[in-house]
Design a protein around this motif. Structure first.
Motif, PDB file in Angstrom:
ATOM      1  N   VAL A 285     -61.714  49.988 116.002  1.00  0.00           N
ATOM      2  CA  VAL A 285     -61.598  50.131 117.522  1.00  0.00           C
ATOM      3  C   VAL A 285     -61.177  51.621 117.879  1.00  0.00           C
ATOM      4  O   VAL A 285     -61.643  52.172 118.725  1.00  0.00           O
ATOM      5  CB  VAL A 285     -60.860  49.012 118.410  1.00  0.00           C
ATOM      6  CG1 VAL A 285     -60.687  49.157 119.405  1.00  0.00           C
ATOM      7  CG2 VAL A 285     -61.605  47.687 117.940  1.00  0.00           C
ATOM      8  N   ARG A 286     -60.003  51.908 117.250  1.00  0.00           N
ATOM      9  CA  ARG A 286     -59.547  53.280 117.647  1.00  0.00           C
ATOM     10  C   ARG A 286     -60.663  54.508 117.271  1.00  0.00           C
ATOM     11  O   ARG A 286     -60.835  55.266 118.041  1.00  0.00           O
ATOM     12  CB  ARG A 286     -58.069  53.686 116.902  1.00  0.00           C
ATOM     13  CG  ARG A 286     -57.632  54.713 117.095  1.00  0.00           C
ATOM     14  CD  ARG A 286     -56.063  55.040 116.583  1.00  0.00           C
ATOM     15  NE  ARG A 286     -55.408  56.081 117.024  1.00  0.00           N
ATOM     16  CZ  ARG A 286     -55.558  57.157 116.156  1.00  0.00           C
ATOM     17  NH1 ARG A 286     -56.286  57.200 115.197  1.00  0.00           N
ATOM     18  NH2 ARG A 286     -55.166  58.237 116.512  1.00  0.00           N
ATOM     19  N   ALA A 287     -61.331  54.416 116.266  1.00  0.00           N
ATOM     20  CA  ALA A 287     -62.111  55.245 115.910  1.00  0.00           C
ATOM     21  C   ALA A 287     -63.343  55.022 117.062  1.00  0.00           C
ATOM     22  O   ALA A 287     -63.718  56.336 117.456  1.00  0.00           O
ATOM     23  CB  ALA A 287     -62.871  55.124 114.478  1.00  0.00           C
ATOM     24  N   ALA A 288     -63.880  53.884 117.340  1.00  0.00           N
ATOM     25  CA  ALA A 288     -64.643  53.918 118.356  1.00  0.00           C
ATOM     26  C   ALA A 288     -64.354  54.733 119.824  1.00  0.00           C
ATOM     27  O   ALA A 288     -65.176  55.317 120.541  1.00  0.00           O
ATOM     28  CB  ALA A 288     -65.027  52.305 118.673  1.00  0.00           C
ATOM     29  N   ARG A 289     -63.049  54.320 120.188  1.00  0.00           N
ATOM     30  CA  ARG A 289     -62.541  55.007 121.292  1.00  0.00           C
ATOM     31  C   ARG A 289     -62.271  56.254 121.124  1.00  0.00           C
ATOM     32  O   ARG A 289     -63.072  57.211 122.191  1.00  0.00           O
ATOM     33  CB  ARG A 289     -61.062  54.264 121.769  1.00  0.00           C
ATOM     34  CG  ARG A 289     -60.791  54.624 123.061  1.00  0.00           C
ATOM     35  CD  ARG A 289     -59.178  54.190 123.701  1.00  0.00           C
ATOM     36  NE  ARG A 289     -58.668  52.987 122.709  1.00  0.00           N
ATOM     37  CZ  ARG A 289     -58.038  53.320 121.666  1.00  0.00           C
ATOM     38  NH1 ARG A 289     -57.259  54.454 121.648  1.00  0.00           N
ATOM     39  NH2 ARG A 289     -57.294  52.153 121.186  1.00  0.00           N
ATOM     40  N   LEU A 290     -62.037  56.993 120.158  1.00  0.00           N
ATOM     41  CA  LEU A 290     -62.040  58.569 120.066  1.00  0.00           C
ATOM     42  C   LEU A 290     -63.101  58.982 120.080  1.00  0.00           C
ATOM     43  O   LEU A 290     -63.492  60.038 120.570  1.00  0.00           O
ATOM     44  CB  LEU A 290     -61.203  58.699 118.738  1.00  0.00           C
ATOM     45  CG  LEU A 290     -59.790  58.232 118.565  1.00  0.00           C
ATOM     46  CD1 LEU A 290     -59.229  58.703 117.434  1.00  0.00           C
ATOM     47  CD2 LEU A 290     -59.059  59.232 119.667  1.00  0.00           C
ATOM     48  N   ALA A 291     -64.362  58.308 119.206  1.00  0.00           N
ATOM     49  CA  ALA A 291     -65.748  58.810 119.541  1.00  0.00           C
ATOM     50  C   ALA A 291     -66.318  58.804 120.825  1.00  0.00           C
ATOM     51  O   ALA A 291     -66.900  59.839 121.340  1.00  0.00           O
ATOM     52  CB  ALA A 291     -66.620  57.912 118.610  1.00  0.00           C
ATOM     53  N   GLN A 292     -65.842  57.954 121.634  1.00  0.00           N
ATOM     54  CA  GLN A 292     -66.189  57.807 123.198  1.00  0.00           C
ATOM     55  C   GLN A 292     -65.585  58.887 123.891  1.00  0.00           C
ATOM     56  O   GLN A 292     -66.351  59.612 124.812  1.00  0.00           O
ATOM     57  CB  GLN A 292     -65.958  56.426 123.716  1.00  0.00           C
ATOM     58  CG  GLN A 292     -66.679  55.970 124.895  1.00  0.00           C
ATOM     59  CD  GLN A 292     -66.195  54.935 125.596  1.00  0.00           C
ATOM     60  OE1 GLN A 292     -64.990  54.791 125.732  1.00  0.00           O
ATOM     61  NE2 GLN A 292     -66.933  54.100 126.219  1.00  0.00           N
ATOM     62  N   GLU A 293     -64.286  59.279 123.601  1.00  0.00           N
ATOM     63  CA  GLU A 293     -63.772  60.129 124.237  1.00  0.00           C
ATOM     64  C   GLU A 293     -64.133  61.675 123.737  1.00  0.00           C
ATOM     65  O   GLU A 293     -64.677  62.592 124.803  1.00  0.00           O
ATOM     66  CB  GLU A 293     -62.236  60.273 124.062  1.00  0.00           C
ATOM     67  CG  GLU A 293     -61.626  59.064 124.570  1.00  0.00           C
ATOM     68  CD  GLU A 293     -60.072  59.169 124.173  1.00  0.00           C
ATOM     69  OE1 GLU A 293     -59.363  57.906 124.593  1.00  0.00           O
ATOM     70  OE2 GLU A 293     -59.403  59.846 123.406  1.00  0.00           O
ATOM     71  N   ARG A 294     -64.564  61.860 122.742  1.00  0.00           N
ATOM     72  CA  ARG A 294     -65.201  63.002 122.466  1.00  0.00           C
ATOM     73  C   ARG A 294     -66.690  63.211 122.981  1.00  0.00           C
ATOM     74  O   ARG A 294     -66.997  64.456 123.315  1.00  0.00           O
ATOM     75  CB  ARG A 294     -65.486  63.058 120.617  1.00  0.00           C
ATOM     76  CG  ARG A 294     -64.315  63.504 119.948  1.00  0.00           C
ATOM     77  CD  ARG A 294     -64.647  63.802 118.396  1.00  0.00           C
ATOM     78  NE  ARG A 294     -65.369  62.745 117.732  1.00  0.00           N
ATOM     79  CZ  ARG A 294     -64.639  61.786 117.567  1.00  0.00           C
ATOM     80  NH1 ARG A 294     -63.378  61.639 117.249  1.00  0.00           N
ATOM     81  NH2 ARG A 294     -65.466  60.835 116.578  1.00  0.00           N
ATOM     82  N   ARG A 295     -67.317  62.190 123.187  1.00  0.00           N
ATOM     83  CA  ARG A 295     -68.671  62.264 124.003  1.00  0.00           C
ATOM     84  C   ARG A 295     -68.468  62.461 125.438  1.00  0.00           C
ATOM     85  O   ARG A 295     -69.257  62.298 126.190  1.00  0.00           O
ATOM     86  CB  ARG A 295     -69.481  61.380 123.583  1.00  0.00           C
ATOM     87  CG  ARG A 295     -70.077  61.373 122.279  1.00  0.00           C
ATOM     88  CD  ARG A 295     -70.582  60.105 121.568  1.00  0.00           C
ATOM     89  NE  ARG A 295     -71.304  59.194 122.644  1.00  0.00           N
ATOM     90  CZ  ARG A 295     -71.808  58.132 122.541  1.00  0.00           C
ATOM     91  NH1 ARG A 295     -71.661  57.402 121.447  1.00  0.00           N
ATOM     92  NH2 ARG A 295     -72.551  57.617 123.317  1.00  0.00           N
ATOM     93  N   GLY A 296     -66.973  62.415 125.855  1.00  0.00           N
ATOM     94  CA  GLY A 296     -66.764  62.539 127.268  1.00  0.00           C
ATOM     95  C   GLY A 296     -66.762  61.250 128.131  1.00  0.00           C
ATOM     96  O   GLY A 296     -67.183  61.264 129.265  1.00  0.00           O
ATOM     97  N   GLY A 297     -66.724  60.061 127.317  1.00  0.00           N
ATOM     98  CA  GLY A 297     -66.774  58.900 128.172  1.00  0.00           C
ATOM     99  C   GLY A 297     -65.619  58.287 128.915  1.00  0.00           C
ATOM    100  O   GLY A 297     -64.598  58.839 128.531  1.00  0.00           O
TER     101      GLY A 297
END
Ligand SMILES: Nc1nc(=O)c2c([nH]1)NC[C@@H]1CN(c3ccc(C(=O)N[C@@H](CCC(=O)O)C(=O)O)cc3)C=[N+]21
Length: 297
Positions: A285-297
Motif C-alpha cells: 500500500v505504501r508503494a502504491a501511495r508513493l507511486a501515486q504521489e510521484r505521478r502528482g496524484g
C-alpha cells in the motif's frame, strides 16, 4: 507462572484493518494497490506461503497476480519478467519468493527489482537505507516482530535483546532495527549464530530472545531467564501421520518447556508468520501511495 501467548493473528488482524482503510482511500482516488508475486519451481512451503499472502491481499482489497516458472527456468527468463513488471505502471509491488533454485543467482534477481517496488525490502539500496535509518520499505519479518512487541507493550529501549540467527531476511536486519536510535529501537543487541560456541550463555542474559535459526529445538528452557520474552521465527515441517496434511508446523523454540519459564511467547503456527504477511501488504500500500504521489496524484 506459564507464559502469556502473544498472538500473531491478533496483531495481523489489526494491521490488516489499517491496511484495508488505506486501500479504500487510495481506491477512491483511482489507485488500486497491486502486488505481483513471482515463484520459481514448486517447493510446497513456497506454494503455501504465496497462497497465504494472496489470500490476505484479497481480504484487504489489494489485487495480486502470481507468475510461476518451472524449476528449470533460466536466469534470463526471470529477469525478463522482472524488467516487464518494473515498467508496468499498474504494478506497485514485486515479490520474488525465496529461496530460488540453486542455478539462479538470487542476488542478481533481487538487484533487478526496482527499489521503489521492492516490498520485501531486500534490495541493497533499501537495505542500505534501512541501516542508515532512512525512510524505506522495512523487511517484513523484522518489522512484524517490532509491531508484535509494541502491541504487547514490551519496551525494547535499554533492554538486552539476543537474536539467534544472522540471515539477510531476519537476523541481520532485525538486529539493525533494534539498535536504531528511535522509537522501537534503542535496545542493546547481541547476535548469536552457528559459530557461537555456547548460545545459552548469551540467551540466559536476555530480556528478549528472538530465535530465527531455522532448526527445531534451538532454544530450550535451560537457555532462558525466568520471565523473558520469547519470539519464535522458525517454521519447520515435521512429519505427523495423525495430522490431515501428514505434517505439522513447529518453531525453533522447544515451546512447552520454554513457555513454562517465559513471561510472553509467540506460537507457531499463528505467530510471526501471520504478521510478516500483514507487513508485506502494508509495504504494498505504501508503494502504491508513493507511486501515486510521484505521478502528482
Ligand atoms: N521474497 C520472500 N519474502 C518473504 O517474506 C519470504 C520468502 N521470500 N520466503 C520464505 C519466507 C517465510 N515467510 C513466511 C510467511 C508467512 C508465513 C505464515 O503465514 N505462517 C503461518 C502458517 C503457514 C502455513 O500453514 O504453512 C503461521 O505461522 O501461522 C510463514 C512464513 C515469508 N518469507
Amino acid at each position: 507462572m506459564p507464559a502469556q501467548i502473544l498472538s500473531g493473528k491478533e496483531v495481523a488482524d489489526r494491521i490488516l484493518a489499517d491496511v484495508a482503510k488505506e486501500v479504500d482511500s487510495l481506491a477512491r482516488s483511482g489507485c488500486r494497490p497491486f502486488l505481483a508475486v513471482v515463484r520459481v519451481g514448486d517447493d510446497p512451503a513456497s506454494v503455501a506461503y504465496v497462497r497465504g499472502k494472496r489470500k490476505d491481499a484479497a481480504r484487504v482489497g489489494i489485487l495480486s497476480e502470481e507468475h510461476t516458472f518451472p524449476e528449470e527456468t533460466g536466469q534470463e527468463d526471470v529477469c525478463a519478467l522482472i524488467d516487464r513488471l518494473n515498467r508496468e505502471e499498474g504494478v506497485h509491488g514485486i515479490l520474488v519468493q525465496l529461496p530460488l533454485p540453486p542455478h539462479i543467482d538470487e542476488e542478481a534477481i533481487i538487484e533487478r527489482i526496482a527499489p521503489e517496488k521492492d516490498v520485501d525490502g531486500f534490495h541493497p539500496v533499501n537495505v542500505g537505507r534501512m541501516v542508515l535509518g532512512q525512510e524505506t520499505f522495512l523487511p517484513c519479518t523484522p518489522h512484524g516482530i517490532l509491531m508484535m512487541l509494541r502491541h504487547a507493550g514490551v519496551e525494547v529501549r535499554g533492554r538486552h535483546v539476543v537474536v539467534v540467527g544472522r540471515s539477510n531476511i531476519v537476523g541481520k536486519p532485525l538486529a539493525n532495527l533494534l539498535l536504531q536510535k528511535r522509537e522501537g529501537g534503542n535496545a542493546t543487541v547481541t547476535v548469536c549464530h552457528t559459530a557461537t560456541p555456547d548460545i545459552g550463555s548469551f540467551t540466559r542474559q536476555a530480556d528478549i530472545v528472538v530465535v530465527a535459526a531455522g532448526r527445531p529445538g534451538v532454544l530450550t528452557a535451560d537457555m532462558v531467564r525466568e520471565g523473558a520474552v520469547v519470539i519464535d521465527v522458525g517454521i519447520n515441517r515435521v512429519e505427523d501421520p495423525s495430522s490431515p496434511r501428514g505434517y505439522r508446523l513447529i518453531g525453533d523454540v522447544a515451546f512447552e518447556e520454554v513457555a513454562r519459564k517465559a513471561s510472553l511467547i509467540t506460537p507457531v503456527p499463528g505467530g510471526v508468520g501471520l504478521v510478516t504477511r500483514a507487513m508485506l501488504l502494508w509495504n504494498t500500500v505504501r508503494a502504491a501511495r508513493l507511486a501515486q504521489e510521484r505521478r502528482g496524484g
